[in-house]
Design a protein around this motif. Structure first.
Motif, mmCIF file in Angstrom:
data_model
loop_
_atom_site.group_PDB
_atom_site.id
_atom_site.type_symbol
_atom_site.label_atom_id
_atom_site.label_comp_id
_atom_site.label_asym_id
_atom_site.label_seq_id
_atom_site.Cartn_x
_atom_site.Cartn_y
_atom_site.Cartn_z
ATOM 1 N N VAL A 194 -14.780 37.243 4.555
ATOM 2 C CA VAL A 194 -13.601 36.932 5.358
ATOM 3 C C VAL A 194 -13.868 35.706 6.224
ATOM 4 O O VAL A 194 -14.898 35.629 6.896
ATOM 5 N N VAL A 195 -12.938 34.744 6.203
ATOM 6 C CA VAL A 195 -12.979 33.571 7.082
ATOM 7 C C VAL A 195 -11.810 33.720 8.060
ATOM 8 O O VAL A 195 -10.650 33.662 7.640
ATOM 9 N N PRO A 196 -12.056 33.920 9.357
ATOM 10 C CA PRO A 196 -11.001 34.338 10.289
ATOM 11 C C PRO A 196 -9.811 33.399 10.427
ATOM 12 O O PRO A 196 -8.668 33.859 10.512
ATOM 13 N N GLU A 212 -11.184 42.642 12.508
ATOM 14 C CA GLU A 212 -11.096 41.276 11.988
ATOM 15 C C GLU A 212 -10.481 40.316 13.007
ATOM 16 O O GLU A 212 -10.305 39.142 12.717
ATOM 17 N N LEU A 213 -10.161 40.828 14.212
ATOM 18 C CA LEU A 213 -9.754 39.994 15.343
ATOM 19 C C LEU A 213 -10.915 39.937 16.339
ATOM 20 O O LEU A 213 -11.815 40.780 16.294
ATOM 21 N N ARG A 234 -1.517 57.306 20.473
ATOM 22 C CA ARG A 234 -2.615 57.732 19.600
ATOM 23 C C ARG A 234 -3.211 56.518 18.902
ATOM 24 O O ARG A 234 -2.502 55.783 18.205
ATOM 25 N N THR A 235 -4.506 56.279 19.097
ATOM 26 C CA THR A 235 -5.152 55.057 18.634
ATOM 27 C C THR A 235 -6.157 55.344 17.534
ATOM 28 O O THR A 235 -7.070 56.148 17.709
ATOM 29 N N LEU A 236 -5.968 54.653 16.387
ATOM 30 C CA LEU A 236 -6.843 54.796 15.223
ATOM 31 C C LEU A 236 -7.593 53.485 15.019
ATOM 32 O O LEU A 236 -6.980 52.414 14.994
ATOM 33 N N LEU A 237 -8.899 53.555 14.875
ATOM 34 C CA LEU A 237 -9.727 52.364 14.680
ATOM 35 C C LEU A 237 -10.440 52.418 13.342
ATOM 36 O O LEU A 237 -11.161 53.375 13.042
ATOM 37 N N THR A 238 -10.257 51.365 12.537
ATOM 38 C CA THR A 238 -11.027 51.157 11.316
ATOM 39 C C THR A 238 -12.137 50.161 11.660
ATOM 40 O O THR A 238 -11.860 48.986 11.887
ATOM 41 N N PRO A 239 -13.404 50.579 11.722
ATOM 42 C CA PRO A 239 -14.481 49.700 12.196
ATOM 43 C C PRO A 239 -14.995 48.756 11.113
ATOM 44 O O PRO A 239 -16.142 48.837 10.673
ATOM 45 N N SER A 240 -14.129 47.849 10.679
ATOM 46 C CA SER A 240 -14.475 46.907 9.606
ATOM 47 C C SER A 240 -13.950 45.524 9.950
ATOM 48 O O SER A 240 -12.791 45.394 10.369
#
Length: 294
Positions: A108-110, A138-139, A157-163
């Motif tokens: 990934v290139v931001p 990715e931010l 309700r907060t969901l985090l994908t740690p990627s």
């Protein structure tokens, strides 16, 4: 209708399909090349919208052709892009190699995503009005933490994908309700390869963990409850790109509708299974009617 705010990335996926992925220093000939709107944030937004959610995308695209295409793609899936800003310079890109088994490797290139370092009053207000907030990594981390804090303060309700996976600070994890890593991310975050052991460690940091295991399904663990393994539907995978994001976006809608966790996971698993049977990420994500029929 479930209101979902997605604070995350938009990338143009540059996808090369090969019989076998190249090893270091090796060149291989590909079978096909495609440019497909993606990014973990945008993918989750599209998945949630197609599953029936009222979805708002918060982030940035560049002032290039990719930015125009990605905005149009989100709007085509009925995602609100009023808070998807246009930054000077190139949009984010993801360089993806997909092999004959459907497995992928991604760089990934931001690009424009890197400009989202903080949130304004409009973004904070939008998060406060949502039922669920979806976050990824990715931010810039400063914006992710600010978003999580804003959501937590308003009971969202907060969901985090740690990627892409990285060390997660307590100031982020303290505001996360459900952590959704894949098995590799869970191992890196916990120090344990075995998913049950990894979940136990991660539960000391967040109230609930859902570890996705690809074709083996997923593992759900919450404080005070027993850990449950959910098998995945058996399908032939063509391209696994976007499957995890499809799962998360669909899961968010199901949880927002008040479905019990086992039912929500089963519905999200059906959506992910449909996704992997087609090439591409956002373009392969199923609509609610397709998920219900699966």
């Amino acid at each position: 209708m479930t209101r979902v705010a997605v604070l995350g990335s938009t990338n143009m996926d540059l996808v090369a399909y090969v019989d076998r992925a190249p090893e270091r220093g090796q060149t291989v000939t590909g079978r096909e090349f495609r440019t497909i709107p993606g990014g973990k944030g945008a993918n989750q937004a599209v998945a949630a919208a197609r599953a029936g959610g009222d979805v708002l995308m918060i982030g940035a695209v560049g002032d290039d052709e990719y930015g125009v295409r990605m905005r149009e793609s989100l709007e085509h899936s009925c995602v609100d892009t009023d808070l998807l800003h246009t930054a000077e310079g190139p949009s984010g890109t993801a360089h993806i190699v997909v092999d004959a088994q459907g497995s992928n490797a991604i760089v990934v290139v931001p690009g424009a995503n890197g400009t989202v370092t903080s949130l304004g009053p409009g973004e904070i207000a939008a998060i406060a009005e949502a039922d669920l907030l979806l976050l990824q990594l990715e931010l810039p981390l400063s914006a992710v933490i600010e978003g999580a804090r804003a959501g937590h303060a308003q009971g969202v309700r907060t969901l985090l994908t740690p990627s892409p996976v990285r060390k997660l600070p307590a100031e982020l994890l303290d505001h996360v309700d459900l952590l959704i890593p894949n098995e590799h991310e869970a191992a890196e975050l916990s120090g344990y390869e075995e998913p049950h052991a990894a979940a136990e460690i991660l539960l000391s940091q967040v109230p609930a963990v859902l570890i996705t295991l690809g074709a083996k399904g997923c593992l759900y663990a919450a404080r005070g409850s027993r850990t449950i393994h959910f098998p995945a539907p058996e399908v032939i995978a063509v391209d696994t790109t976007g499957a995890g994001d499809t799962f998360v976006g669909t899961l968010a809608v199901a949880l927002g509708e008040g479905r019990p966790v086992p039912q929500a996971i089963a519905w999200a698993s059906a959506a992910a299974a449909l996704c992997v049977q087609k090439p591409g990420a956002s373009v392969s994500m199923p609509y609610r009617s397709e998920i219900d029929a699966a």
